[in-house]
Design a protein around this motif. Structure first.
Motif, PDB file in Angstrom:
ATOM      1  N   ARG A  55      -2.696   1.640   4.743  1.00 55.55           N
ATOM      2  CA  ARG A  55      -1.978   2.906   4.596  1.00 55.55           C
ATOM      3  C   ARG A  55      -2.282   3.525   3.228  1.00 55.55           C
ATOM      4  NH1 ARG A  55       4.003   1.819   5.674  1.00 55.55           N
ATOM      5  NH2 ARG A  55       4.038   4.037   5.265  1.00 55.55           N
ATOM      6  N   GLU A  56      -2.159   4.869   3.176  1.00 63.29           N
ATOM      7  CA  GLU A  56      -2.493   5.583   1.945  1.00 63.29           C
ATOM      8  C   GLU A  56      -1.629   5.105   0.778  1.00 63.29           C
ATOM      9  OE1 GLU A  56      -1.779   9.849   1.880  1.00 63.29           O
ATOM     10  OE2 GLU A  56      -3.523  10.106   0.575  1.00 63.29           O
ATOM     11  N   ALA A  57      -0.342   4.877   1.024  1.00 61.11           N
ATOM     12  CA  ALA A  57       0.537   4.435  -0.065  1.00 61.11           C
ATOM     13  C   ALA A  57       0.091   3.075  -0.604  1.00 61.11           C
ATOM     14  CB  ALA A  57       1.983   4.376   0.424  1.00 61.11           C
ATOM     15  N   THR A  58      -0.264   2.162   0.297  1.00 58.23           N
ATOM     16  CA  THR A  58      -0.740   0.844  -0.131  1.00 58.23           C
ATOM     17  C   THR A  58      -2.014   0.976  -0.952  1.00 58.23           C
ATOM     18  OG1 THR A  58       0.235  -0.186   1.818  1.00 58.23           O
ATOM     19  CG2 THR A  58      -1.504  -1.417   0.695  1.00 58.23           C
ATOM     20  N   TYR A  59      -2.926   1.817  -0.489  1.00 60.27           N
ATOM     21  CA  TYR A  59      -4.180   2.043  -1.198  1.00 60.27           C
ATOM     22  C   TYR A  59      -3.915   2.500  -2.641  1.00 60.27           C
ATOM     23  CZ  TYR A  59      -8.701   4.145  -2.317  1.00 60.27           C
ATOM     24  OH  TYR A  59      -9.882   4.489  -2.922  1.00 60.27           O
ATOM     25  N   PHE A  60      -3.021   3.477  -2.808  1.00 58.25           N
ATOM     26  CA  PHE A  60      -2.788   4.004  -4.151  1.00 58.25           C
ATOM     27  C   PHE A  60      -1.938   3.068  -5.008  1.00 58.25           C
ATOM     28  CE2 PHE A  60      -4.365   7.965  -2.309  1.00 58.25           C
ATOM     29  CZ  PHE A  60      -5.308   8.276  -3.283  1.00 58.25           C
ATOM     30  N   ILE A  61      -1.103   2.238  -4.401  1.00 55.73           N
ATOM     31  CA  ILE A  61      -0.385   1.216  -5.175  1.00 55.73           C
ATOM     32  C   ILE A  61      -1.391   0.210  -5.741  1.00 55.73           C
ATOM     33  CG2 ILE A  61       1.188  -0.754  -5.004  1.00 55.73           C
ATOM     34  CD1 ILE A  61       2.833   0.987  -2.990  1.00 55.73           C
ATOM     35  N   LEU A  62      -2.309  -0.235  -4.895  1.00 54.04           N
ATOM     36  CA  LEU A  62      -3.344  -1.166  -5.380  1.00 54.04           C
ATOM     37  C   LEU A  62      -4.241  -0.485  -6.418  1.00 54.04           C
ATOM     38  CD1 LEU A  62      -4.390  -2.954  -2.059  1.00 54.04           C
ATOM     39  CD2 LEU A  62      -2.921  -3.841  -3.880  1.00 54.04           C
TER      40      LEU A  62
ATOM     41  N   GLN B  67      -5.582  -1.291 -10.716  1.00 48.63           N
ATOM     42  CA  GLN B  67      -6.965  -1.720 -10.904  1.00 48.63           C
ATOM     43  C   GLN B  67      -7.376  -1.841 -12.368  1.00 48.63           C
ATOM     44  OE1 GLN B  67      -9.818   0.974  -9.175  1.00 48.63           O
ATOM     45  NE2 GLN B  67      -8.541   2.741  -9.658  1.00 48.63           N
ATOM     46  N   ASP B  68      -6.715  -1.138 -13.278  1.00 47.97           N
ATOM     47  CA  ASP B  68      -7.128  -1.196 -14.690  1.00 47.97           C
ATOM     48  C   ASP B  68      -6.310  -2.158 -15.527  1.00 47.97           C
ATOM     49  OD1 ASP B  68      -9.110   0.709 -14.255  1.00 47.97           O
ATOM     50  OD2 ASP B  68      -7.715   2.367 -14.640  1.00 47.97           O
ATOM     51  N   GLU B  69      -5.042  -2.330 -15.156  1.00 49.14           N
ATOM     52  CA  GLU B  69      -4.166  -3.184 -15.961  1.00 49.14           C
ATOM     53  C   GLU B  69      -2.895  -3.503 -15.177  1.00 49.14           C
ATOM     54  OE1 GLU B  69      -2.744  -1.064 -19.389  1.00 49.14           O
ATOM     55  OE2 GLU B  69      -2.506   0.779 -18.243  1.00 49.14           O
ATOM     56  N   PRO B  70      -2.196  -4.584 -15.539  1.00 49.24           N
ATOM     57  CA  PRO B  70      -0.897  -4.856 -14.915  1.00 49.24           C
ATOM     58  C   PRO B  70       0.087  -3.726 -15.251  1.00 49.24           C
ATOM     59  CG  PRO B  70      -1.700  -6.799 -16.056  1.00 49.24           C
ATOM     60  CD  PRO B  70      -2.582  -5.656 -16.466  1.00 49.24           C
ATOM     61  N   ARG B  71       0.956  -3.407 -14.316  1.00 50.53           N
ATOM     62  CA  ARG B  71       1.948  -2.341 -14.530  1.00 50.53           C
ATOM     63  C   ARG B  71       3.279  -2.766 -13.914  1.00 50.53           C
ATOM     64  NH1 ARG B  71      -0.919   2.418 -15.949  1.00 50.53           N
ATOM     65  NH2 ARG B  71      -3.080   2.354 -15.269  1.00 50.53           N
ATOM     66  N   HIS B  72       4.368  -2.240 -14.483  1.00 48.42           N
ATOM     67  CA  HIS B  72       5.699  -2.452 -13.901  1.00 48.42           C
ATOM     68  C   HIS B  72       5.956  -1.346 -12.877  1.00 48.42           C
ATOM     69  CE1 HIS B  72       7.266   0.794 -16.415  1.00 48.42           C
ATOM     70  NE2 HIS B  72       6.630   0.226 -17.444  1.00 48.42           N
ATOM     71  N   GLY B  73       7.041  -1.464 -12.120  1.00 49.28           N
ATOM     72  CA  GLY B  73       7.306  -0.581 -11.000  1.00 49.28           C
ATOM     73  C   GLY B  73       7.223   0.902 -11.306  1.00 49.28           C
ATOM     74  N   TYR B  74       7.933   1.340 -12.341  1.00 53.94           N
ATOM     75  CA  TYR B  74       7.932   2.776 -12.654  1.00 53.94           C
ATOM     76  C   TYR B  74       6.527   3.249 -13.021  1.00 53.94           C
ATOM     77  CZ  TYR B  74       9.110   7.258 -14.721  1.00 53.94           C
ATOM     78  OH  TYR B  74       9.158   8.599 -15.028  1.00 53.94           O
TER      79      TYR B  74
ATOM     80  N   ILE C 160       4.520   3.738  -9.859  1.00 58.46           N
ATOM     81  CA  ILE C 160       4.867   5.003  -9.192  1.00 58.46           C
ATOM     82  C   ILE C 160       4.160   6.169  -9.872  1.00 58.46           C
ATOM     83  CG2 ILE C 160       6.754   6.648  -8.767  1.00 58.46           C
ATOM     84  CD1 ILE C 160       8.596   4.171  -8.390  1.00 58.46           C
ATOM     85  N   LYS C 161       4.221   6.222 -11.201  1.00 55.05           N
ATOM     86  CA  LYS C 161       3.596   7.323 -11.938  1.00 55.05           C
ATOM     87  C   LYS C 161       2.087   7.339 -11.742  1.00 55.05           C
ATOM     88  CE  LYS C 161       4.587   7.810 -16.173  1.00 55.05           C
ATOM     89  NZ  LYS C 161       4.969   7.643 -17.582  1.00 55.05           N
ATOM     90  N   GLN C 162       1.448   6.165 -11.848  1.00 57.21           N
ATOM     91  CA  GLN C 162      -0.013   6.097 -11.734  1.00 57.21           C
ATOM     92  C   GLN C 162      -0.471   6.419 -10.308  1.00 57.21           C
ATOM     93  OE1 GLN C 162      -2.047   6.106 -14.088  1.00 57.21           O
ATOM     94  NE2 GLN C 162      -4.013   5.450 -13.288  1.00 57.21           N
ATOM     95  N   ALA C 163       0.275   5.949  -9.304  1.00 52.98           N
ATOM     96  CA  ALA C 163      -0.076   6.263  -7.911  1.00 52.98           C
ATOM     97  C   ALA C 163       0.011   7.764  -7.673  1.00 52.98           C
ATOM     98  CB  ALA C 163       0.834   5.506  -6.948  1.00 52.98           C
ATOM     99  N   SER C 164       1.003   8.406  -8.270  1.00 57.16           N
ATOM    100  CA  SER C 164       1.137   9.856  -8.130  1.00 57.16           C
ATOM    101  C   SER C 164      -0.030  10.579  -8.800  1.00 57.16           C
ATOM    102  CB  SER C 164       2.471  10.314  -8.734  1.00 57.16           C
ATOM    103  OG  SER C 164       2.597  11.716  -8.621  1.00 57.16           O
ATOM    104  N   VAL C 165      -0.404  10.138  -9.981  1.00 52.27           N
ATOM    105  CA  VAL C 165      -1.541  10.762 -10.687  1.00 52.27           C
ATOM    106  C   VAL C 165      -2.823  10.584  -9.885  1.00 52.27           C
ATOM    107  CG1 VAL C 165      -3.023  10.576 -12.739  1.00 52.27           C
ATOM    108  CG2 VAL C 165      -0.531  10.575 -12.990  1.00 52.27           C
ATOM    109  N   LEU C 166      -3.092   9.358  -9.455  1.00 55.41           N
ATOM    110  CA  LEU C 166      -4.337   9.068  -8.739  1.00 55.41           C
ATOM    111  C   LEU C 166      -4.427   9.797  -7.397  1.00 55.41           C
ATOM    112  CD1 LEU C 166      -4.660   5.231  -9.421  1.00 55.41           C
ATOM    113  CD2 LEU C 166      -5.970   7.086 -10.502  1.00 55.41           C
ATOM    114  N   SER C 167      -3.291   9.984  -6.748  1.00 52.61           N
ATOM    115  CA  SER C 167      -3.281  10.657  -5.437  1.00 52.61           C
ATOM    116  C   SER C 167      -3.054  12.154  -5.568  1.00 52.61           C
ATOM    117  CB  SER C 167      -2.196  10.058  -4.548  1.00 52.61           C
ATOM    118  OG  SER C 167      -0.904  10.389  -5.045  1.00 52.61           O
ATOM    119  N   GLN C 168      -3.036  12.651  -6.787  1.00 47.88           N
ATOM    120  CA  GLN C 168      -2.802  14.076  -7.061  1.00 47.88           C
ATOM    121  C   GLN C 168      -1.485  14.533  -6.447  1.00 47.88           C
ATOM    122  OE1 GLN C 168      -6.443  16.002  -5.832  1.00 47.88           O
ATOM    123  NE2 GLN C 168      -7.544  15.229  -7.607  1.00 47.88           N
ATOM    124  N   GLY C 169      -0.468  13.665  -6.588  1.00 40.49           N
ATOM    125  CA  GLY C 169       0.884  13.997  -6.164  1.00 40.49           C
ATOM    126  C   GLY C 169       1.208  13.721  -4.702  1.00 40.49           C
TER     127      GLY C 169
END
Length: 105
Positions: free
Chosen positions: A2-9, A13-20, A23-32
């Motif tokens: 699924r698209e959400a799973t793809y963008f969470i992974l 890809q660059d570094e470990p991240r916490h939940g928030y 969310i922010k990085q997935a939004s940036v990478l998926s252009q919102g």
């Protein structure tokens, strides 16, 4: 995948991240397009952990609240790369394809 799973992974890809941060990085990478709600994100993180795609890399307490950092496992990185290759192949079917001449479609 699924698209959400793809963008969470992809967010991991660059570094470990916490939940928030995920969310922010997935939004940036998926252009919102992908902005997982907190409950949805943690359900996905639990599932991805059980599937061996991510693992808890670190836990710390910040301002009295537990913060858990997630990282890709080699299995998760491979799954992300395979999915990216599938998406690129699917895009090639459409993008750059010559349009049929008018009246021939």
């Amino acid at each position: 995948m699924r698209e959400a799973t793809y963008f969470i992974l992809a967010a991991l890809q660059d570094e470990p991240r916490h939940g928030y941060a995920i969310i922010k990085q997935a939004s940036v990478l998926s252009q919102g397009r992908v902005k997982p709600a907190t409950g949805t994100l943690y359900t996905a993180l639990d599932r991805l952990t059980e599937e061996g795609f991510i693992h808890v890399a670190n836990e710390e307490v910040v301002n009295g609240r537990a913060r858990r950092y997630y990282a890709l496992t080699p299995t998760g990185r491979t799954a992300l790369q395979v999915e990216a290759a599938h998406l690129a192949e699917a895009a090639r079917v459409v993008i750059g394809r010559p349009r049929p001449a008018a009246g021939l479609a």
